[in-house]
Motif scaffolding. Structure first.
Motif, PDB file in Angstrom:
ATOM      1  N   TYR A 145      29.083  33.998  37.696  1.00  0.00           N
ATOM      2  CA  TYR A 145      29.723  35.005  36.847  1.00  0.00           C
ATOM      3  C   TYR A 145      30.883  35.637  37.599  1.00  0.00           C
ATOM      4  CZ  TYR A 145      30.425  39.152  33.952  1.00  0.00           C
ATOM      5  OH  TYR A 145      30.977  40.114  33.163  1.00  0.00           O
ATOM      6  N   ILE A 146      32.029  35.757  36.931  1.00  0.00           N
ATOM      7  CA  ILE A 146      33.208  36.373  37.542  1.00  0.00           C
ATOM      8  C   ILE A 146      33.714  37.502  36.641  1.00  0.00           C
ATOM      9  CG2 ILE A 146      33.946  34.335  38.838  1.00  0.00           C
ATOM     10  CD1 ILE A 146      35.879  33.645  36.634  1.00  0.00           C
ATOM     11  N   ASN A 147      34.166  38.578  37.265  1.00  0.00           N
ATOM     12  CA  ASN A 147      34.691  39.701  36.492  1.00  0.00           C
ATOM     13  C   ASN A 147      35.501  40.609  37.414  1.00  0.00           C
ATOM     14  OD1 ASN A 147      31.967  40.339  37.621  1.00  0.00           O
ATOM     15  ND2 ASN A 147      32.477  42.387  36.900  1.00  0.00           N
ATOM     16  N   ARG A 148      36.208  41.550  36.801  1.00  0.00           N
ATOM     17  CA  ARG A 148      36.970  42.557  37.546  1.00  0.00           C
ATOM     18  C   ARG A 148      36.102  43.796  37.745  1.00  0.00           C
ATOM     19  NH1 ARG A 148      43.077  43.088  37.164  1.00  0.00           N
ATOM     20  NH2 ARG A 148      43.875  41.044  36.531  1.00  0.00           N
ATOM     21  N   VAL A 149      36.168  44.381  38.932  1.00  0.00           N
ATOM     22  CA  VAL A 149      35.552  45.683  39.187  1.00  0.00           C
ATOM     23  C   VAL A 149      36.602  46.528  39.914  1.00  0.00           C
ATOM     24  CG1 VAL A 149      33.101  45.117  39.158  1.00  0.00           C
ATOM     25  CG2 VAL A 149      34.406  44.613  41.182  1.00  0.00           C
ATOM     26  N   GLY A 150      37.219  47.427  39.174  1.00  0.00           N
ATOM     27  CA  GLY A 150      38.303  48.215  39.760  1.00  0.00           C
ATOM     28  C   GLY A 150      39.462  47.302  40.152  1.00  0.00           C
ATOM     29  N   SER A 151      39.903  47.415  41.406  1.00  0.00           N
ATOM     30  CA  SER A 151      41.019  46.600  41.896  1.00  0.00           C
ATOM     31  C   SER A 151      40.513  45.367  42.641  1.00  0.00           C
ATOM     32  CB  SER A 151      41.896  47.438  42.831  1.00  0.00           C
ATOM     33  OG  SER A 151      41.136  47.941  43.914  1.00  0.00           O
ATOM     34  N   PHE A 152      39.273  44.963  42.333  1.00  0.00           N
ATOM     35  CA  PHE A 152      38.671  43.804  42.995  1.00  0.00           C
ATOM     36  C   PHE A 152      38.199  42.787  41.962  1.00  0.00           C
ATOM     37  CE2 PHE A 152      38.413  47.087  46.132  1.00  0.00           C
ATOM     38  CZ  PHE A 152      38.463  46.454  47.364  1.00  0.00           C
ATOM     39  N   VAL A 153      38.089  41.551  42.416  1.00  0.00           N
ATOM     40  CA  VAL A 153      37.389  40.504  41.678  1.00  0.00           C
ATOM     41  C   VAL A 153      35.991  40.402  42.264  1.00  0.00           C
ATOM     42  CG1 VAL A 153      37.207  38.009  41.389  1.00  0.00           C
ATOM     43  CG2 VAL A 153      39.385  39.154  40.996  1.00  0.00           C
ATOM     44  N   THR A 188      20.789  36.425  44.180  1.00  0.00           N
ATOM     45  CA  THR A 188      22.166  36.542  43.694  1.00  0.00           C
ATOM     46  C   THR A 188      23.061  36.889  44.869  1.00  0.00           C
ATOM     47  OG1 THR A 188      21.514  37.265  41.477  1.00  0.00           O
ATOM     48  CG2 THR A 188      23.769  37.772  42.189  1.00  0.00           C
ATOM     49  N   PHE A 189      23.955  35.960  45.223  1.00  0.00           N
ATOM     50  CA  PHE A 189      24.960  36.202  46.251  1.00  0.00           C
ATOM     51  C   PHE A 189      26.249  36.623  45.551  1.00  0.00           C
ATOM     52  CE2 PHE A 189      21.985  33.699  48.626  1.00  0.00           C
ATOM     53  CZ  PHE A 189      22.120  34.140  49.937  1.00  0.00           C
ATOM     54  N   SER A 190      26.806  37.744  45.965  1.00  0.00           N
ATOM     55  CA  SER A 190      28.032  38.266  45.351  1.00  0.00           C
ATOM     56  C   SER A 190      29.069  38.566  46.417  1.00  0.00           C
ATOM     57  CB  SER A 190      27.739  39.559  44.569  1.00  0.00           C
ATOM     58  OG  SER A 190      26.763  39.352  43.576  1.00  0.00           O
ATOM     59  N   PHE A 191      30.331  38.384  46.057  1.00  0.00           N
ATOM     60  CA  PHE A 191      31.403  38.808  46.957  1.00  0.00           C
ATOM     61  C   PHE A 191      32.558  39.383  46.150  1.00  0.00           C
ATOM     62  CE2 PHE A 191      32.450  34.294  46.234  1.00  0.00           C
ATOM     63  CZ  PHE A 191      33.817  34.344  45.943  1.00  0.00           C
ATOM     64  N   THR A 192      33.308  40.262  46.798  1.00  0.00           N
ATOM     65  CA  THR A 192      34.494  40.852  46.174  1.00  0.00           C
ATOM     66  C   THR A 192      35.735  40.441  46.950  1.00  0.00           C
ATOM     67  OG1 THR A 192      34.190  42.871  47.488  1.00  0.00           O
ATOM     68  CG2 THR A 192      33.279  42.856  45.252  1.00  0.00           C
ATOM     69  N   LEU A 193      36.852  40.378  46.239  1.00  0.00           N
ATOM     70  CA  LEU A 193      38.155  40.092  46.841  1.00  0.00           C
ATOM     71  C   LEU A 193      39.182  41.020  46.209  1.00  0.00           C
ATOM     72  CD1 LEU A 193      38.204  36.165  46.795  1.00  0.00           C
ATOM     73  CD2 LEU A 193      37.973  37.612  48.819  1.00  0.00           C
ATOM     74  N   PRO A 194      40.070  41.620  47.005  1.00  0.00           N
ATOM     75  CA  PRO A 194      41.088  42.500  46.411  1.00  0.00           C
ATOM     76  C   PRO A 194      42.085  41.712  45.571  1.00  0.00           C
ATOM     77  CG  PRO A 194      41.477  42.203  48.777  1.00  0.00           C
ATOM     78  CD  PRO A 194      40.166  41.559  48.479  1.00  0.00           C
ATOM     79  N   ILE A 195      42.405  42.272  44.407  1.00  0.00           N
ATOM     80  CA  ILE A 195      43.379  41.632  43.510  1.00  0.00           C
ATOM     81  C   ILE A 195      44.778  41.906  44.036  1.00  0.00           C
ATOM     82  CG2 ILE A 195      44.307  41.618  41.169  1.00  0.00           C
ATOM     83  CD1 ILE A 195      41.515  42.464  40.204  1.00  0.00           C
ATOM     84  N   MET A 196      45.624  40.876  43.975  1.00  0.00           N
ATOM     85  CA  MET A 196      47.000  41.016  44.455  1.00  0.00           C
ATOM     86  C   MET A 196      47.741  42.028  43.588  1.00  0.00           C
ATOM     87  SD  MET A 196      49.799  37.988  44.955  1.00  0.00           S
ATOM     88  CE  MET A 196      51.449  38.345  45.588  1.00  0.00           C
ATOM     89  N   LYS A 197      48.428  42.960  44.218  1.00  0.00           N
ATOM     90  CA  LYS A 197      49.157  43.984  43.478  1.00  0.00           C
ATOM     91  C   LYS A 197      50.336  43.367  42.728  1.00  0.00           C
ATOM     92  CE  LYS A 197      47.899  47.728  46.639  1.00  0.00           C
ATOM     93  NZ  LYS A 197      48.365  48.737  47.600  1.00  0.00           N
ATOM     94  N   ASN A 198      50.748  44.057  41.671  1.00  0.00           N
ATOM     95  CA  ASN A 198      51.877  43.642  40.823  1.00  0.00           C
ATOM     96  C   ASN A 198      51.531  42.394  40.020  1.00  0.00           C
ATOM     97  OD1 ASN A 198      53.435  45.750  41.931  1.00  0.00           O
ATOM     98  ND2 ASN A 198      54.049  44.415  43.646  1.00  0.00           N
ATOM     99  N   HIS A 199      50.228  42.135  39.848  1.00  0.00           N
ATOM    100  CA  HIS A 199      49.785  41.016  39.019  1.00  0.00           C
ATOM    101  C   HIS A 199      48.734  41.489  38.052  1.00  0.00           C
ATOM    102  CE1 HIS A 199      51.769  37.334  40.529  1.00  0.00           C
ATOM    103  NE2 HIS A 199      51.876  38.034  41.663  1.00  0.00           N
TER     104      HIS A 199
END
Length: 499
Positions: free
Chosen positions: A415-423, A488-499
């Protein structure tokens, strides 16, 4: 409008109480916003909070009836107020007075929840002490007096018997006692040590800037110093690498304020680790070259198979090719581990679409694991600035593990989704699960749970590599699991700004 939003966020960040917002439209109701006070109260950073469900603050303390009550209120979409035991990042207990309110859209559907928390530990402590006083003032005085004597005697016995260097300091950093191990390890006497200020011992050899900062800035806040590595060149005994643990112990009466310092000499261990890493690096590089040649020769033989060759010959050659590929993956993992340890792992950073990367990885694994159904849901339309190949490696590893450690299940959910400014990316299996003891070490290098070692081959470096890759991308990787109920293994990655 944007100015109003910024003003609201500034107002929330200036509040003394912790405030979070969760997204009820997403699975597991993840946190999508937290203010600064929430970070201060819990000890977690913003990046470590986003994407988690609020229950992570209860740690292993899961039998509290308040958990069921808040779960019921959330499922019914109504307000609730509770007092619940929570735990800071350093493990310290604090009592949380929590208010939860639903946010509904124009159609009356609950889309978010707002949680407001206050640390009421001191109030709880005062209430408890008041009850104690009312029960029996005399008994309380007697018990505390005995406790003080017993604690001091117990502490003294520990200091002298533990096979590790231990020091006990008073509030002014004067050495009250030093155990035999400390005296022998650092070639000093009791007369040279006890009664002296720590930083003035010998020729000021313990006047180490990092140590002074730890004792004078961190300990007064009641936060322990845990496994802090210090390297120092001592006269007579040479360079030492030490692991320091320091605790501030508060007694009452004449024993008020003690500082306990445990010093573990890890000089030899660090040298052994360095030699082991050098061996792994050299061995992996040396194995890589002949293995590449073998792979090429096998491919050549596969192209040269005579038309009238027996079926068993063809099957054997295919098996050789498969095992050469497995060995190649293993050696590549060892090389990655060596690069991580030496700090030489390279990031080829470019913008990429995370949804496509995950979709392609899932499709490839679905082909190679036809007996398992890998279900992909959610989307982010986000662009990540990072090394796409390494992120794909992480996803590949998590899904492969989900398949490998779920022998009784044929289903894996991604499952993938946005959480704030992270994926946020989550991989759920329905397999054997992980015990609470193993969860604490699951991302350590070469760690493998005992029951897994017996049933499944491997070196225990895949999750370590994945954890380091995500950390290098300024994200976090964690696991939620119960034995027998999957993981359930989960990880977050910061979303690139201006996108």
């Amino acid at each position: 409008m944007n100015n109003n939003i910024e003003l609201y966020i500034q107002a929330l960040d200036s509040a003394n109480c912790g405030i979070i917002i969760t997204d009820n439209t997403q699975p597991d109701n993840p946190i999508v916003y937290c203010n600064r006070a929430f970070e201060t109260i819990t000890g977690y950073s913003h990046d470590e909070i986003i994407g988690h469900n609020c229950r992570f603050l209860q740690g292993q303390d899961r039998s509290q009836p308040e958990r069921s009550y808040i779960k019921k209120c959330i499922s019914e979409g109504r307000d609730c107020k509770i007092e619940i035991r929570n735990y800071k990042k350093n493990g310290n207990l604090f009592w949380n007075e929590l208010y939860v309110s639903p946010v509904k859209n124009s159609e009356g559907v609950v889309t978010h929840f707002i949680g407001v928390q206050n640390d009421i530990t001191e109030r709880k402590k005062a209430e408890h002490e008041l009850r104690e006083e009312k029960s029996s003032v005399e008994r309380k005085i007697q018990e505390r007096t005995k406790e003080l004597v017993d604690s001091e005697a117990f502490l003294s016995s520990i200091v002298q018997t533990v096979r590790e260097s231990l020091l006990v300091l008073d509030a002014d950093y004067k050495v009250l006692s030093a155990n035999t191990h400390f005296l022998n390890s650092f070639k000093v006497t009791t007369e040279d040590t006890v009664g002296k200020v720590l930083f003035e011992l010998g020729n000021h050899q313990w006047d180490i800037e990092t140590l002074r900062e730890l004792l004078m800035k961190i300990l007064p806040t009641n936060n322990p110093v845990i496994d802090y590595e210090v390297e120092h060149d001592f006269p007579h005994i040479g360079k030492k690498v030490m692991l320091l643990n320091a605790y501030r112990i508060e007694f009452e009466g004449q024993y008020k304020d003690r500082i306990l310092i445990a010093i573990e000499d890890i000089t030899e261990k660090k040298e052994l680790d360095r030699r082991k890493d050098d061996f792994l690096s050299i061995a992996s590089h040396e194995l890589k070259t002949p293995l590449t040649t073998i792979k090429g020769l096998v491919q050549l033989l596969q192209r040269m198979i005579p038309k009238d060759s027996p079926e068993r010959f063809n099957e054997t050659l295919d098996k050789v090719s498969v095992y050469v590929d497995r060995l190649n993956v293993l050696i590549s993992d060892l090389l990655d581990t060596s690069k991580i340890q030496s700090g030489n792992i390279e990031l080829h950073v470019d913008p990429f679409e995370i949804d496509k990367t995950i979709r392609d990885t899932v499709e490839n694994l679905s082909v190679s694991a036809p007996n398992h159904k890998i279900s992909l849901s959610g989307s982010t339309n986000a662009v990540i600035l990072g090394d796409e190949l390494q992120i794909s490696q992480v996803i590949n590893n998590l899904i492969s593990n989900a398949i490998k450690y779920s022998p009784g299940s044929d289903k894996v959910d991604v499952y993938i989704n946005r959480v704030g400014s992270f994926v946020k990316v989550s991989v759920t299996d329905y397999g054997m699960g992980i015990s609470s003891q193993d969860k604490a070490k699951i991302f350590d290098r070469f760690f493998r749970a005992r029951d897994i070692q017996k049933k499944f081959p491997g070196l225990g470096i895949g999750l370590y590599i994945s954890h380091e890759i995500i950390a290098n991308h300024n994200g976090t990787l964690w696991v939620e699991s119960e034995v027998g109920e999957g993981s359930t293994f989960s990880f977050t990655l910061p979303i690139m700004k201006n996108h």
